[in-house]
Design a protein around this motif. Structure first.
Motif, PDB file in Angstrom:
ATOM      1  N   LEU A 229      -4.513 -15.004 -12.702  1.00 42.70           N
ATOM      2  CA  LEU A 229      -4.474 -14.954 -11.291  1.00 42.70           C
ATOM      3  C   LEU A 229      -5.571 -15.364 -10.192  1.00 42.70           C
ATOM      4  N   ASP A 230      -5.864 -15.791  -9.232  1.00 43.85           N
ATOM      5  CA  ASP A 230      -7.412 -16.140  -8.228  1.00 43.85           C
ATOM      6  C   ASP A 230      -7.741 -14.508  -7.923  1.00 43.85           C
ATOM      7  N   GLN A 231      -8.853 -14.394  -8.247  1.00 40.66           N
ATOM      8  CA  GLN A 231      -9.243 -12.923  -8.153  1.00 40.66           C
ATOM      9  C   GLN A 231      -9.109 -12.321  -6.877  1.00 40.66           C
ATOM     10  N   ALA A 232      -8.779 -13.392  -5.708  1.00 38.89           N
ATOM     11  CA  ALA A 232      -9.300 -12.437  -4.398  1.00 38.89           C
ATOM     12  C   ALA A 232      -7.423 -11.958  -4.436  1.00 38.89           C
ATOM     13  N   LEU A 233      -6.641 -12.628  -4.632  1.00 42.53           N
ATOM     14  CA  LEU A 233      -5.450 -12.850  -4.720  1.00 42.53           C
ATOM     15  C   LEU A 233      -4.887 -11.226  -5.772  1.00 42.53           C
ATOM     16  N   TYR A 234      -6.322 -10.672  -7.021  1.00 43.27           N
ATOM     17  CA  TYR A 234      -5.420 -10.067  -7.956  1.00 43.27           C
ATOM     18  C   TYR A 234      -6.408  -8.585  -7.143  1.00 43.27           C
ATOM     19  N   GLN A 235      -6.987  -8.543  -6.950  1.00 47.03           N
ATOM     20  CA  GLN A 235      -8.107  -7.318  -5.497  1.00 47.03           C
ATOM     21  C   GLN A 235      -6.733  -6.871  -4.179  1.00 47.03           C
ATOM     22  N   LYS A 236      -6.759  -8.049  -4.023  1.00 46.79           N
ATOM     23  CA  LYS A 236      -5.704  -6.711  -3.001  1.00 46.79           C
ATOM     24  C   LYS A 236      -4.568  -6.509  -3.713  1.00 46.79           C
ATOM     25  N   GLN A 237      -4.085  -6.663  -5.058  1.00 51.58           N
ATOM     26  CA  GLN A 237      -3.219  -5.043  -5.340  1.00 51.58           C
ATOM     27  C   GLN A 237      -4.413  -3.905  -6.391  1.00 51.58           C
ATOM     28  N   THR A 238      -5.048  -3.955  -6.319  1.00 51.57           N
ATOM     29  CA  THR A 238      -6.451  -3.222  -6.662  1.00 51.57           C
ATOM     30  C   THR A 238      -7.035  -3.111  -5.924  1.00 51.57           C
ATOM     31  N   THR A 239      -8.160  -1.927  -6.509  1.00 49.84           N
ATOM     32  CA  THR A 239      -9.632  -1.143  -5.845  1.00 49.84           C
ATOM     33  C   THR A 239     -10.236  -1.866  -7.487  1.00 49.84           C
ATOM     34  N   PRO A 240     -11.967  -0.892  -6.626  1.00 47.18           N
ATOM     35  CA  PRO A 240     -12.783  -0.916  -8.127  1.00 47.18           C
ATOM     36  C   PRO A 240     -12.190   0.241  -9.086  1.00 47.18           C
ATOM     37  N   MET A 241     -11.551   1.244  -8.060  1.00 49.53           N
ATOM     38  CA  MET A 241     -11.134   2.822  -9.339  1.00 49.53           C
ATOM     39  C   MET A 241      -9.837   2.828  -9.613  1.00 49.53           C
TER      40      MET A 241
END
Length: 324
Positions: A229-241
Protein backbone atom coordinates in the motif's frame (compact mmCIF):
# COMPACT_ATOMS: atom_id res chain seq x y z
CA UNK A 1 5.39 -3.26 -7.32
CA UNK A 2 8.12 -1.61 -9.35
CA UNK A 3 9.69 -3.21 -12.41
CA UNK A 4 13.06 -3.78 -10.68
CA UNK A 5 13.54 -7.10 -8.92
CA UNK A 6 12.69 -7.03 -5.21
CA UNK A 7 14.68 -9.30 -2.91
CA UNK A 8 12.04 -10.47 -0.40
CA UNK A 9 12.89 -12.46 2.72
CA UNK A 10 10.08 -14.63 4.11
CA UNK A 11 10.94 -15.54 7.70
CA UNK A 12 8.99 -18.69 8.52
CA UNK A 13 8.40 -19.82 4.92
CA UNK A 14 7.58 -23.39 5.95
CA UNK A 15 4.74 -22.42 8.27
CA UNK A 16 1.12 -22.15 7.20
CA UNK A 17 1.19 -18.38 6.56
CA UNK A 18 4.77 -18.28 5.33
CA UNK A 19 4.17 -21.01 2.76
CA UNK A 20 1.03 -19.21 1.54
CA UNK A 21 3.04 -15.99 1.19
CA UNK A 22 5.70 -17.87 -0.76
CA UNK A 23 3.14 -19.39 -3.16
CA UNK A 24 1.61 -15.99 -3.91
CA UNK A 25 4.86 -14.05 -4.21
CA UNK A 26 6.32 -16.66 -6.57
CA UNK A 27 3.89 -15.64 -9.31
CA UNK A 28 5.47 -12.16 -9.51
CA UNK A 29 8.30 -11.98 -12.07
CA UNK A 30 9.86 -9.01 -10.28
CA UNK A 31 10.23 -10.78 -6.91
CA UNK A 32 13.23 -12.85 -5.86
CA UNK A 33 12.30 -14.83 -2.75
CA UNK A 34 14.89 -15.43 -0.05
CA UNK A 35 14.29 -18.20 2.51
CA UNK A 36 16.25 -20.13 5.12
CA UNK A 37 15.29 -23.30 6.95
CA UNK A 38 15.68 -23.59 10.71
CA UNK A 39 18.79 -25.74 10.14
CA UNK A 40 20.27 -23.03 7.91
CA UNK A 41 19.43 -20.04 10.13
CA UNK A 42 18.56 -19.90 13.82
CA UNK A 43 16.39 -16.79 14.01
CA UNK A 44 16.95 -16.62 17.78
CA UNK A 45 20.69 -16.18 17.19
CA UNK A 46 21.39 -12.47 16.83
CA UNK A 47 24.80 -12.81 15.19
CA UNK A 48 23.55 -15.37 12.67
CA UNK A 49 20.59 -13.15 11.71
CA UNK A 50 22.83 -10.09 11.34
CA UNK A 51 25.22 -12.00 9.07
CA UNK A 52 22.31 -13.35 7.00
CA UNK A 53 20.94 -9.85 6.36
CA UNK A 54 24.37 -8.46 5.57
CA UNK A 55 24.91 -11.21 3.00
CA UNK A 56 21.58 -11.21 1.16
CA UNK A 57 20.90 -7.51 0.39
CA UNK A 58 17.20 -7.75 1.32
CA UNK A 59 14.60 -5.20 0.15
CA UNK A 60 11.50 -6.40 2.03
CA UNK A 61 10.80 -8.71 4.97
CA UNK A 62 7.67 -10.70 5.81
CA UNK A 63 8.10 -11.67 9.46
CA UNK A 64 5.87 -14.76 9.66
CA UNK A 65 8.23 -16.86 11.82
CA UNK A 66 7.03 -17.65 15.33
CA UNK A 67 6.80 -20.36 17.94
CA UNK A 68 3.10 -21.24 18.03
CA UNK A 69 0.87 -23.76 19.77
CA UNK A 70 -2.46 -24.41 21.44
CA UNK A 71 -3.58 -23.83 25.03
CA UNK A 72 -1.76 -26.92 26.37
CA UNK A 73 1.55 -25.96 24.78
CA UNK A 74 1.24 -22.31 25.90
CA UNK A 75 0.47 -23.40 29.46
CA UNK A 76 3.30 -25.95 29.59
CA UNK A 77 6.09 -23.95 27.95
CA UNK A 78 5.41 -20.26 28.71
CA UNK A 79 9.12 -19.38 28.95
CA UNK A 80 9.81 -20.90 25.53
CA UNK A 81 6.92 -18.99 23.98
CA UNK A 82 7.89 -15.57 25.29
CA UNK A 83 11.65 -15.96 24.89
CA UNK A 84 11.76 -17.47 21.41
CA UNK A 85 9.19 -15.09 19.94
CA UNK A 86 10.85 -12.04 21.47
CA UNK A 87 14.25 -13.10 20.16
CA UNK A 88 13.01 -13.91 16.65
CA UNK A 89 11.23 -10.60 16.11
CA UNK A 90 13.86 -8.45 17.84
CA UNK A 91 16.71 -10.00 15.88
CA UNK A 92 14.96 -9.68 12.52
CA UNK A 93 13.69 -6.13 13.01
CA UNK A 94 17.04 -4.91 14.35
CA UNK A 95 18.97 -6.62 11.53
CA UNK A 96 16.57 -5.17 8.97
CA UNK A 97 17.17 -1.68 10.29
CA UNK A 98 20.95 -2.13 10.50
CA UNK A 99 21.02 -3.29 6.88
CA UNK A 100 18.82 -0.45 5.61
CA UNK A 101 15.73 -2.55 4.87
CA UNK A 102 13.02 0.09 4.62
CA UNK A 103 9.93 -2.14 4.39
CA UNK A 104 8.92 -4.93 6.76
CA UNK A 105 5.60 -6.58 7.62
CA UNK A 106 5.15 -8.21 11.04
CA UNK A 107 2.42 -10.82 11.47
CA UNK A 108 0.84 -10.89 14.90
CA UNK A 109 -2.15 -12.63 16.43
CA UNK A 110 -5.63 -11.74 17.65
CA UNK A 111 -4.58 -12.89 21.15
CA UNK A 112 -2.93 -9.47 21.60
CA UNK A 113 -6.33 -8.08 22.58
CA UNK A 114 -7.72 -8.11 26.13
CA UNK A 115 -9.70 -11.15 27.24
CA UNK A 116 -12.84 -9.06 27.71
CA UNK A 117 -12.42 -6.66 24.79
CA UNK A 118 -15.60 -5.32 23.22
CA UNK A 119 -16.80 -7.27 20.19
CA UNK A 120 -15.87 -6.90 17.42
CA UNK A 121 -12.33 -6.16 18.60
CA UNK A 122 -10.90 -2.99 17.08
CA UNK A 123 -7.24 -2.01 16.84
CA UNK A 124 -7.56 0.56 19.63
CA UNK A 125 -8.41 -2.21 22.13
CA UNK A 126 -4.69 -3.00 22.33
CA UNK A 127 -3.36 -2.62 25.91
CA UNK A 128 -6.82 -1.57 27.12
CA UNK A 129 -7.30 -4.53 29.48
CA UNK A 130 -6.03 -7.83 30.89
CA UNK A 131 -4.90 -10.56 28.52
CA UNK A 132 -6.11 -14.16 28.47
CA UNK A 133 -3.86 -15.84 31.10
CA UNK A 134 -3.32 -19.09 29.21
CA UNK A 135 -1.42 -17.47 26.34
CA UNK A 136 -0.29 -14.21 27.96
CA UNK A 137 3.48 -14.81 27.39
CA UNK A 138 2.90 -15.39 23.67
CA UNK A 139 0.57 -12.38 23.46
CA UNK A 140 3.09 -10.12 25.24
CA UNK A 141 5.75 -11.16 22.73
CA UNK A 142 3.44 -10.34 19.83
CA UNK A 143 2.58 -6.95 21.36
CA UNK A 144 6.31 -6.31 21.68
CA UNK A 145 6.67 -7.03 17.94
CA UNK A 146 4.09 -4.36 17.13
CA UNK A 147 5.84 -1.88 19.42
CA UNK A 148 9.24 -2.72 17.90
CA UNK A 149 7.88 -1.80 14.48
CA UNK A 150 6.35 1.43 15.79
CA UNK A 151 9.55 2.35 17.61
CA UNK A 152 11.84 1.80 14.61
CA UNK A 153 9.43 3.84 12.49
CA UNK A 154 9.52 6.72 14.97
CA UNK A 155 13.26 6.68 15.65
CA UNK A 156 14.67 5.66 12.27
CA UNK A 157 11.96 6.62 9.79
CA UNK A 158 11.32 3.03 8.72
CA UNK A 159 8.13 1.74 7.13
CA UNK A 160 7.54 -1.33 9.31
CA UNK A 161 3.89 -2.42 9.39
CA UNK A 162 1.93 -5.00 11.38
CA UNK A 163 -1.11 -7.11 10.55
CA UNK A 164 -3.17 -9.05 13.10
CA UNK A 165 -4.94 -12.11 11.67
CA UNK A 166 -8.01 -13.77 13.08
CA UNK A 167 -8.13 -17.60 13.40
CA UNK A 168 -6.47 -19.02 10.28
CA UNK A 169 -6.87 -22.37 8.53
CA UNK A 170 -5.89 -23.93 5.22
CA UNK A 171 -3.08 -25.82 3.47
CA UNK A 172 -0.02 -26.65 5.63
CA UNK A 173 -2.06 -26.46 8.83
CA UNK A 174 -1.18 -28.71 11.79
CA UNK A 175 -3.51 -31.73 12.02
CA UNK A 176 -1.93 -33.16 15.18
CA UNK A 177 -4.56 -34.80 17.45
CA UNK A 178 -3.54 -32.84 20.57
CA UNK A 179 -1.82 -29.66 19.39
CA UNK A 180 -3.99 -28.50 16.50
CA UNK A 181 -6.61 -25.75 16.42
CA UNK A 182 -10.33 -26.32 16.03
CA UNK A 183 -10.69 -26.58 12.22
CA UNK A 184 -7.86 -29.06 11.56
CA UNK A 185 -8.81 -31.00 14.70
CA UNK A 186 -12.43 -31.36 13.58
CA UNK A 187 -11.45 -32.04 9.97
CA UNK A 188 -9.23 -34.92 11.02
CA UNK A 189 -11.88 -36.26 13.43
CA UNK A 190 -14.66 -36.19 10.81
CA UNK A 191 -12.37 -37.66 8.15
CA UNK A 192 -11.44 -40.58 10.41
CA UNK A 193 -15.08 -41.07 11.41
CA UNK A 194 -16.08 -41.21 7.75
CA UNK A 195 -13.32 -43.71 6.91
CA UNK A 196 -14.21 -45.93 9.89
CA UNK A 197 -17.97 -45.46 9.38
CA UNK A 198 -18.34 -44.26 12.99
CA UNK A 199 -21.90 -43.51 14.06
CA UNK A 200 -21.07 -40.28 15.89
CA UNK A 201 -18.41 -37.63 16.44
CA UNK A 202 -18.00 -36.05 19.88
CA UNK A 203 -17.22 -32.31 19.98
CA UNK A 204 -16.04 -30.50 23.10
CA UNK A 205 -18.38 -27.94 24.63
CA UNK A 206 -21.91 -26.80 23.88
CA UNK A 207 -21.21 -25.70 20.32
CA UNK A 208 -22.52 -22.21 21.14
CA UNK A 209 -19.32 -20.08 21.20
CA UNK A 210 -18.86 -17.85 18.16
CA UNK A 211 -15.55 -17.77 16.28
CA UNK A 212 -14.22 -16.03 13.17
CA UNK A 213 -12.08 -17.85 10.60
CA UNK A 214 -9.99 -16.77 7.61
CA UNK A 215 -8.44 -18.93 4.90
CA UNK A 216 -4.65 -18.65 4.94
CA UNK A 217 -4.53 -17.70 1.24
CA UNK A 218 -6.68 -14.69 2.06
CA UNK A 219 -4.29 -13.80 4.89
CA UNK A 220 -1.31 -14.02 2.54
CA UNK A 221 -3.07 -11.85 -0.04
CA UNK A 222 -3.95 -9.29 2.64
CA UNK A 223 -0.35 -9.24 3.88
CA UNK A 224 1.04 -8.58 0.40
CA UNK A 225 -1.65 -5.95 -0.15
CA UNK A 226 -0.79 -4.11 3.08
CA UNK A 227 2.95 -4.36 2.46
CA UNK A 228 2.57 -2.64 -0.90
CA UNK A 229 0.00 0.00 0.00
CA UNK A 230 1.04 3.58 -0.59
CA UNK A 231 2.47 4.83 2.70
CA UNK A 232 0.13 7.82 2.84
CA UNK A 233 -2.91 5.52 2.47
CA UNK A 234 -1.63 3.21 5.20
CA UNK A 235 -0.96 6.10 7.55
CA UNK A 236 -4.51 7.41 7.10
CA UNK A 237 -5.74 4.28 8.93
CA UNK A 238 -2.99 4.14 11.55
CA UNK A 239 -1.01 6.34 13.93
CA UNK A 240 2.63 6.22 15.03
CA UNK A 241 1.48 4.70 18.35
CA UNK A 242 -1.21 2.38 16.88
CA UNK A 243 0.21 1.11 13.63
CA UNK A 244 -1.29 -2.38 13.28
CA UNK A 245 -4.25 -3.44 11.16
CA UNK A 246 -6.65 -6.34 11.76
CA UNK A 247 -7.23 -8.92 9.04
CA UNK A 248 -10.36 -11.04 9.30
CA UNK A 249 -13.34 -12.32 7.38
CA UNK A 250 -15.70 -10.04 9.29
CA UNK A 251 -18.07 -12.99 9.83
CA UNK A 252 -18.30 -15.40 12.74
CA UNK A 253 -20.18 -18.64 13.26
CA UNK A 254 -20.93 -20.96 16.15
CA UNK A 255 -18.77 -24.02 16.75
CA UNK A 256 -21.91 -26.07 16.05
CA UNK A 257 -22.32 -24.40 12.64
CA UNK A 258 -18.62 -24.92 11.94
CA UNK A 259 -18.84 -28.62 12.79
CA UNK A 260 -21.92 -29.06 10.62
CA UNK A 261 -20.19 -27.35 7.69
CA UNK A 262 -17.07 -29.51 8.04
CA UNK A 263 -19.24 -32.66 8.20
CA UNK A 264 -21.03 -31.53 5.03
CA UNK A 265 -17.77 -30.81 3.18
CA UNK A 266 -16.29 -34.17 4.16
CA UNK A 267 -19.49 -36.09 3.51
CA UNK A 268 -19.85 -37.48 7.03
CA UNK A 269 -23.39 -38.78 7.62
CA UNK A 270 -23.28 -39.68 11.33
CA UNK A 271 -24.42 -37.78 14.42
CA UNK A 272 -22.74 -34.80 16.10
CA UNK A 273 -22.63 -35.07 19.91
CA UNK A 274 -21.64 -32.06 22.01
CA UNK A 275 -19.92 -32.86 25.32
CA UNK A 276 -21.14 -30.06 27.58
CA UNK A 277 -18.91 -31.23 30.45
CA UNK A 278 -15.98 -29.75 28.49
CA UNK A 279 -15.24 -26.00 28.57
CA UNK A 280 -16.52 -23.58 25.94
CA UNK A 281 -13.93 -20.84 26.28
CA UNK A 282 -14.81 -17.25 25.41
CA UNK A 283 -18.40 -16.82 24.20
CA UNK A 284 -17.33 -14.76 21.17
CA UNK A 285 -14.15 -13.69 19.38
CA UNK A 286 -14.60 -11.44 16.37
CA UNK A 287 -12.25 -8.78 15.06
CA UNK A 288 -13.20 -5.53 13.38
CA UNK A 289 -11.69 -5.48 9.89
CA UNK A 290 -13.16 -2.14 8.89
CA UNK A 291 -9.76 -0.50 8.43
CA UNK A 292 -8.42 -3.00 5.91
CA UNK A 293 -11.79 -3.04 4.11
CA UNK A 294 -11.61 0.75 3.80
CA UNK A 295 -8.18 0.32 2.21
CA UNK A 296 -9.71 -1.78 -0.56
CA UNK A 297 -9.03 -5.39 0.49
CA UNK A 298 -11.61 -8.11 1.01
CA UNK A 299 -11.36 -11.91 1.39
CA UNK A 300 -11.89 -14.30 -1.48
CA UNK A 301 -13.07 -17.41 0.40
CA UNK A 302 -16.28 -17.90 2.32
CA UNK A 303 -16.12 -20.57 5.03
CA UNK A 304 -17.61 -23.51 3.11
CA UNK A 305 -15.50 -22.91 0.02
CA UNK A 306 -12.39 -22.43 2.14
CA UNK A 307 -13.05 -25.65 4.06
CA UNK A 308 -13.57 -27.56 0.80
CA UNK A 309 -10.28 -26.24 -0.53
CA UNK A 310 -8.54 -27.24 2.71
CA UNK A 311 -10.06 -30.74 2.67
CA UNK A 312 -8.87 -31.24 -0.91
CA UNK A 313 -5.36 -30.37 0.25
CA UNK A 314 -5.76 -32.64 3.29
CA UNK A 315 -6.69 -35.60 1.12
CA UNK A 316 -3.79 -34.96 -1.25
CA UNK A 317 -1.30 -34.81 1.62
CA UNK A 318 -2.80 -37.07 4.28
CA UNK A 319 0.13 -39.50 4.29
CA UNK A 320 2.70 -36.79 5.06
CA UNK A 321 0.76 -34.55 7.49
CA UNK A 322 1.64 -33.95 11.13
CA UNK A 323 -0.90 -36.51 12.24
CA UNK A 324 0.68 -38.15 15.27
Amino acid sequence: MSSSVLRVFIAGHRGMVGSALKRQLEIHDNVSIITATRAELDLANQQAVNEFFATHRIDQVYLAAAKVGGIHANNTYPADFIYQNLMIEANIIQAANQNNVQKLLFLGSSCIYPKFADQPMSEDALLAGTLEPTNEPYAVAKIAGIKLCESYNRQYGRDYRSVMPTNLYGPEDNFHPDNSHVIPALMRRFHEAKVSNASEVVIWGSGKPLREFLHVDDMAAASIYVMNLDQALYQKQTTPMLSHINVGSGVDCSIKELAETIAKVIGYQGSLVFDTTKPDGSPRKLMSSSKIRSLGWQPNYNLERGLAHTYDWFNANVLTLRMA
